[in-house]
Design a protein around this motif. Sequence first.
Motif, short mmCIF file in Angstrom:
data_model
loop_
_atom_site.label_atom_id
_atom_site.label_comp_id
_atom_site.label_asym_id
_atom_site.label_seq_id
_atom_site.Cartn_x
_atom_site.Cartn_y
_atom_site.Cartn_z
N GLY A 4 0.72 -1.13 -0.09
CA GLY A 4 -0.03 0.00 0.00
C GLY A 4 0.92 1.30 0.03
O GLY A 4 2.09 1.06 -0.19
N TRP A 5 0.07 2.33 0.13
CA TRP A 5 0.74 3.67 -0.07
C TRP A 5 0.06 4.56 1.17
O TRP A 5 -1.24 4.46 1.49
N ARG A 50 0.39 10.34 9.70
CA ARG A 50 0.28 9.52 8.64
C ARG A 50 -1.09 9.03 8.37
O ARG A 50 -1.82 8.38 9.28
N GLU A 51 -1.56 8.93 7.13
CA GLU A 51 -2.77 8.41 6.77
C GLU A 51 -2.59 7.34 5.44
O GLU A 51 -1.86 7.53 4.61
N ASP A 57 -11.08 7.66 1.46
CA ASP A 57 -12.24 8.46 0.50
C ASP A 57 -11.76 9.84 -0.18
O ASP A 57 -12.38 10.06 -1.18
N TYR A 58 -10.70 10.53 0.31
CA TYR A 58 -10.22 11.76 -0.32
C TYR A 58 -9.46 11.57 -1.73
O TYR A 58 -9.14 12.29 -2.15
N VAL A 59 -9.17 10.24 -1.96
CA VAL A 59 -8.41 9.89 -3.45
C VAL A 59 -9.41 8.78 -4.19
O VAL A 59 -8.76 8.67 -5.15
N ALA A 70 2.40 15.54 0.13
CA ALA A 70 3.00 15.25 1.37
C ALA A 70 4.14 14.30 0.83
O ALA A 70 4.46 14.27 -0.23
N VAL A 71 4.83 13.63 2.01
CA VAL A 71 5.67 12.57 1.66
C VAL A 71 4.91 11.40 1.47
O VAL A 71 4.10 10.96 2.45
N TYR A 72 5.03 10.62 0.55
CA TYR A 72 4.35 9.27 0.30
C TYR A 72 5.47 8.16 0.63
O TYR A 72 6.47 8.30 -0.07
N TYR A 73 4.77 7.07 1.27
CA TYR A 73 5.68 5.95 1.58
C TYR A 73 4.89 4.61 1.08
O TYR A 73 3.56 4.55 1.16
#
Length: 114
Positions: free
Chosen positions: A35-36, A45-46, A61-63, A91-94
């Motif tokens: 996942g991301w 972190r979300e 929901d927001y994407v 954001a920084v994406y992980y």
Amino acid sequence: QVHLQESGGGLVQAGGSLRLSCVASPSISVLNFMGWYRLAPGREREMVALLSNMGSTEYADYVEGRFTISRDDAKNTFYLQMDSLKPEDTAVYYCNGFFRGNYWGQGTQVTVSS
């Protein structure tokens, strides 16, 4: 032991697109889930998107409808296609993978200008 290496972040204008990649070694096939996630200043972190090894997906929901998670087993890579980007997506994406424990990529910065 699993190693995740991300790429693909950058600066884009609102409404634009980016694709993030995460290469899993030794193999993407060992991951039960992938996942991301993202971390923005002043926020926790979300979760952004999840993909199980059975092919089921889950999106925040927001994407929903704008982002798509996918995988290419031949390349040991999973992706996050991000379309219709908004400044609040900055954001920084992980990338994350689960195999007997959680593994994380190093993070990649995504900046969306208005």
